[in-house]
Design a protein around this motif. Structure first.
Motif, short mmCIF file in Angstrom:
data_model
loop_
_atom_site.label_atom_id
_atom_site.label_comp_id
_atom_site.label_asym_id
_atom_site.label_seq_id
_atom_site.Cartn_x
_atom_site.Cartn_y
_atom_site.Cartn_z
N GLU A 33 47.33 56.14 30.04
CA GLU A 33 47.97 57.04 30.99
C GLU A 33 48.31 56.28 32.26
O GLU A 33 47.51 55.47 32.74
CB GLU A 33 47.04 58.22 31.32
CG GLU A 33 46.74 59.08 30.12
CD GLU A 33 46.88 60.57 30.45
OE1 GLU A 33 47.16 60.89 31.62
OE2 GLU A 33 46.70 61.37 29.54
N THR A 34 49.51 56.51 32.80
CA THR A 34 49.94 55.85 34.03
C THR A 34 50.29 56.88 35.09
O THR A 34 50.45 58.06 34.79
CB THR A 34 51.16 54.95 33.76
OG1 THR A 34 52.26 55.78 33.35
CG2 THR A 34 50.87 53.93 32.68
N SER A 35 50.42 56.42 36.34
CA SER A 35 50.75 57.32 37.43
C SER A 35 51.68 56.63 38.41
O SER A 35 51.91 55.42 38.32
CB SER A 35 49.47 57.77 38.16
OG SER A 35 48.82 56.65 38.75
N ALA A 61 54.73 40.07 31.65
CA ALA A 61 53.35 40.03 32.15
C ALA A 61 53.18 38.86 33.11
O ALA A 61 53.54 37.72 32.79
CB ALA A 61 52.37 39.90 30.99
N VAL A 62 52.62 39.14 34.30
CA VAL A 62 52.34 38.12 35.31
C VAL A 62 50.84 38.10 35.57
O VAL A 62 50.24 39.16 35.84
CB VAL A 62 53.10 38.40 36.61
CG1 VAL A 62 52.78 37.34 37.66
CG2 VAL A 62 54.61 38.45 36.35
N ALA A 63 50.22 36.93 35.49
CA ALA A 63 48.77 36.82 35.64
C ALA A 63 48.34 37.11 37.07
O ALA A 63 49.14 37.09 38.01
CB ALA A 63 48.32 35.41 35.24
N ALA A 64 47.05 37.37 37.24
CA ALA A 64 46.47 37.64 38.56
C ALA A 64 46.64 36.42 39.46
O ALA A 64 46.72 35.28 38.99
CB ALA A 64 45.00 38.01 38.42
N ARG A 65 46.69 36.68 40.79
CA ARG A 65 46.85 35.61 41.77
C ARG A 65 45.69 35.66 42.76
O ARG A 65 45.32 36.72 43.25
CB ARG A 65 48.17 35.79 42.53
CG ARG A 65 48.52 34.63 43.45
CD ARG A 65 49.65 35.01 44.38
NE ARG A 65 49.18 35.88 45.45
CZ ARG A 65 49.84 36.94 45.88
NH1 ARG A 65 50.97 37.30 45.32
NH2 ARG A 65 49.35 37.67 46.87
N VAL A 99 45.62 39.52 44.09
CA VAL A 99 46.56 40.44 43.45
C VAL A 99 46.26 40.42 41.95
O VAL A 99 46.28 39.35 41.33
CB VAL A 99 48.02 40.05 43.71
CG1 VAL A 99 48.96 41.02 43.00
CG2 VAL A 99 48.31 40.04 45.21
N GLY A 100 45.98 41.56 41.40
CA GLY A 100 45.62 41.64 39.99
C GLY A 100 46.80 41.42 39.06
O GLY A 100 47.95 41.25 39.50
N PRO A 101 46.55 41.43 37.75
CA PRO A 101 47.63 41.24 36.77
C PRO A 101 48.65 42.37 36.85
O PRO A 101 48.30 43.53 37.08
CB PRO A 101 46.89 41.22 35.43
CG PRO A 101 45.60 41.92 35.70
CD PRO A 101 45.24 41.64 37.12
N ARG A 102 49.91 42.01 36.63
CA ARG A 102 50.99 42.98 36.75
C ARG A 102 51.97 42.85 35.59
O ARG A 102 52.09 41.80 34.96
CB ARG A 102 51.75 42.77 38.07
CG ARG A 102 50.96 43.08 39.31
CD ARG A 102 51.60 42.49 40.56
NE ARG A 102 51.45 41.03 40.61
CZ ARG A 102 51.96 40.27 41.56
NH1 ARG A 102 52.68 40.82 42.53
NH2 ARG A 102 51.76 38.96 41.57
N ASP A 129 50.74 47.95 37.97
CA ASP A 129 49.45 47.34 38.27
C ASP A 129 48.50 47.63 37.12
O ASP A 129 48.15 48.79 36.87
CB ASP A 129 48.90 47.90 39.58
CG ASP A 129 47.66 47.15 40.06
OD1 ASP A 129 46.73 46.97 39.26
OD2 ASP A 129 47.60 46.78 41.25
N VAL A 130 48.08 46.60 36.41
CA VAL A 130 47.25 46.78 35.22
C VAL A 130 45.90 47.38 35.56
O VAL A 130 45.34 48.17 34.79
CB VAL A 130 47.08 45.43 34.49
CG1 VAL A 130 46.13 45.55 33.31
CG2 VAL A 130 48.44 44.90 34.02
#
Length: 231
Positions: free
Chosen positions: A38-40, A58-62, A71-74, A105-106
């Motif tokens: 579920e997303t919001s 997919a972009v890894a966390a920074r 910044v978390g994975p996105r 935002d994962v």
């Protein structure tokens, strides 16, 4: 208005590289599992909405988890068409082609609309995208006028403020195309394969070395049987 002509569907699998296997080990990798998430979103603008012909990268966390600049994975969604018209004898027609950017935002499972600085790519669908570090590279695609494009753009996610950059490439390259595939190989080479140049379906392969400037595309000539033309 974009028109895509229906083609024969293919279900075969091909590899290109020094070894025929898909995995470096002799044992088969376990099959991935999938589940509904579920997303919001805060506003209607933040939600990407129904669309097709877009890319989701997919972009890894920074940074270091727990630090203020972490910044978390996105997942980065770009472009696509928000409506389909047809079918007709002229093929499927895509409407509402866009160049919007949406970030998922994962960790929080929340969508947000991004407004990067810089000059963005033109609205397009059926383009290709690949991640290089904290940058998403966009190549090709087909726009509202129905013409495929030959440009190469980078969406830089290194800093809090996202920014578009157009990449200058020297010499000839893959040329305008859509419906192709592109990925980063060996953390260094952008490889693009097949697609459609607006007049015919293609089966060629090109590579760009991201570690060497000026950037140049080089046409590949792999040994062995090549896949048939496809998009």
């Amino acid at each position: 208005m974009v028109r895509l002509q229906a083609r024969e569907r293919l279900f075969d699998l091909w590899t290109m590289g020094s070894k025929a296997g898909l995995s470096p080990s002799s044992s088969a990798a376990p099959a991935p599992t999938y589940r509904w998430v579920e997303t919001s979103w805060e506003t209607e603008e933040d939600a990407p909405g129904p669309r097709c012909g877009h890319t989701l990268t997919a972009v890894a966390a920074r940074g270091v988890e727990g630090a203020s600049d972490y910044v978390g994975p996105r997942l980065v969604l770009f472009g696509g068409a928000t409506a389909i018209e047809g079918p007709s004898n002229a093929g499927i027609r895509l409407a509402g082609v866009t160049n919007s950017v949406h970030i998922y935002d994962v960790l929080t499972r929340k969508w947000s609309r991004a407004h990067p600085a810089g000059d963005p790519p033109s609205p397009r669908a059926a383009h290709s995208a690949a991640v290089v570090g904290t940058m998403v590279v966009i190549q090709g695609g087909i726009g509202p006028a129905g013409h495929s494009t030959d440009d190469l753009y980078v969406l830089d996610l290194t800093h809090c403020k996202l920014k578009w950059h157009r990449v200058v490439v020297r010499g000839p390259g893959p040329g305008p195309r859509y419906g192709h595939a592109m990925d980063l190989v060996g953390q260094r080479y952008l490889v693009t394969v097949s697609g459609n140049d607006g007049t015919r379906v293609l089966s060629d392969a090109w590579a760009l070395d991201t570690s060497q400037k000026p950037y140049e595309w080089k046409r590949l000539s792999p040994e062995g049987d090549r896949p048939s033309a496809r998009m």
